[in-house]
Design a protein around this motif. Structure first.
Motif, PDB file in Angstrom:
ATOM      1  N   THR A   1       0.849  -1.177   0.000  1.00  0.00           N
ATOM      2  CA  THR A   1       0.000   0.000   0.000  1.00  0.00           C
ATOM      3  C   THR A   1       0.888   1.233   0.000  1.00  0.00           C
ATOM      4  O   THR A   1       1.899   1.273   0.709  1.00  0.00           O
TER       5      THR A   1
ATOM      6  N   ASN B   1       1.200  -5.124   2.656  1.00  0.00           N
ATOM      7  CA  ASN B   1      -0.155  -5.194   3.193  1.00  0.00           C
ATOM      8  C   ASN B   1      -0.580  -6.659   3.278  1.00  0.00           C
ATOM      9  O   ASN B   1      -1.066  -7.228   2.307  1.00  0.00           O
TER      10      ASN B   1
ATOM     11  N   SER C   1      -1.972  -6.692  13.708  1.00  0.00           N
ATOM     12  CA  SER C   1      -3.351  -6.685  13.239  1.00  0.00           C
ATOM     13  C   SER C   1      -3.929  -8.084  13.424  1.00  0.00           C
ATOM     14  O   SER C   1      -3.402  -9.050  12.867  1.00  0.00           O
TER      15      SER C   1
ATOM     16  N   GLU D   1       3.726  -7.686  10.208  1.00  0.00           N
ATOM     17  CA  GLU D   1       3.501  -6.344  10.734  1.00  0.00           C
ATOM     18  C   GLU D   1       2.782  -5.392   9.776  1.00  0.00           C
ATOM     19  O   GLU D   1       2.877  -5.513   8.557  1.00  0.00           O
ATOM     20  N   TYR D   2       2.127  -4.438  10.424  1.00  0.00           N
ATOM     21  CA  TYR D   2       1.573  -3.255   9.775  1.00  0.00           C
ATOM     22  C   TYR D   2       2.401  -2.062  10.230  1.00  0.00           C
ATOM     23  O   TYR D   2       3.096  -2.148  11.234  1.00  0.00           O
ATOM     24  N   TYR D   3       2.277  -0.960   9.528  1.00  0.00           N
ATOM     25  CA  TYR D   3       3.139   0.174   9.864  1.00  0.00           C
ATOM     26  C   TYR D   3       2.385   1.489  10.034  1.00  0.00           C
ATOM     27  O   TYR D   3       2.977   2.540  10.001  1.00  0.00           O
ATOM     28  N   ASP D   4       1.092   1.447  10.234  1.00  0.00           N
ATOM     29  CA  ASP D   4       0.358   2.697  10.386  1.00  0.00           C
ATOM     30  C   ASP D   4       0.228   3.066  11.864  1.00  0.00           C
ATOM     31  O   ASP D   4       0.218   2.226  12.739  1.00  0.00           O
TER      32      ASP D   4
ATOM     33  N   ARG E   1      -6.641  -3.600  14.098  1.00  0.00           N
ATOM     34  CA  ARG E   1      -5.312  -2.997  14.190  1.00  0.00           C
ATOM     35  C   ARG E   1      -5.020  -2.742  15.657  1.00  0.00           C
ATOM     36  O   ARG E   1      -5.879  -2.246  16.388  1.00  0.00           O
TER      37      ARG E   1
ATOM     38  N   ALA F   1      -4.994  -9.440  10.067  1.00  0.00           N
ATOM     39  CA  ALA F   1      -3.853  -9.927   9.280  1.00  0.00           C
ATOM     40  C   ALA F   1      -3.363 -11.263   9.823  1.00  0.00           C
ATOM     41  O   ALA F   1      -3.119 -12.199   9.060  1.00  0.00           O
TER      42      ALA F   1
END
Length: 175
Positions: A10, A20, A78, A62-65, A135, A81
């Motif tokens: 993303t 993502n 998440s 991992e997510y990064y937001d 998240r 995820a």
């Protein structure tokens, strides 16, 4: 953006591209319709990060937001995820019998026993009912990131994971 292995990224203005895992495992807009579960699982395996909490290790994609800070980059978890990854890895194991996929599914599942405050996806919203956040935002309200649709998708993915792992690897036809 999709690479040749099916991994979707993303674009975030001011930060660039980030993997993502939900989009990749969910075959978002049929971008990965031509890839098998084992191809996607194989492509996502290198993105697993080993974490530890309470003497137990788990795998995290991992997510990064960061909420309300769109230019900040910080790895996070998440539940949706993790649930999708666990199911994808379990399906790949069921189809191939390769233990690395079963190990990855188990590692993703272990994150569901770890509270958000320790890097997992188990929200601390109440003492008697687990909630798996879409998240995770450690240090924020336990309800931040706790979207109902993400929780429901996660539960469905956990059921699918259990079914695939219970069936085991490929069955050989009886002679």
């Amino acid at each position: 953006v999709r690479d040749h292995t099916g991994v979707l990224a993303t674009y975030w203005e001011g930060r660039g591209l980030a993997v993502n895992p939900v989009a990749t495992t969910g075959r978002w807009q049929d971008l990965n319709a031509g890839l098998t579960p084992e191809q996607l699982a194989d492509a996502l395996l290198p993105f697993a990060v080993t974490r530890r909490a309470g003497g137990r290790s788990f795998l995290l994609w991992e997510y990064y937001d960061v909420p309300d800070r769109p230019r900040l980059v910080r790895p996070g978890a998440s539940g949706m995820a993790q649930g999708r990854i666990a199911q994808l890895m379990a399906r790949a194991y069921h189809r191939t019998g390769q233990p690395r996929f079963a190990h990855a599914a188990s590692g993703a599942l272990a994150s569901f026993t770890v509270p958000v405050s320790r890097g997992g996806v188990l929200s601390e919203v109440g003492p008697s009912s687990p909630w798996y956040v879409e998240r995770a935002y450690p240090g924020e309200s336990p309800w931040k990131g706790a979207a109902l649709n993400g929780f429901m998708v996660t539960l469905l993915n956990l059921l699918g994971t259990a079914a695939a792992l219970d069936r085991g690897g490929p069955q050989t036809p009886a002679a």
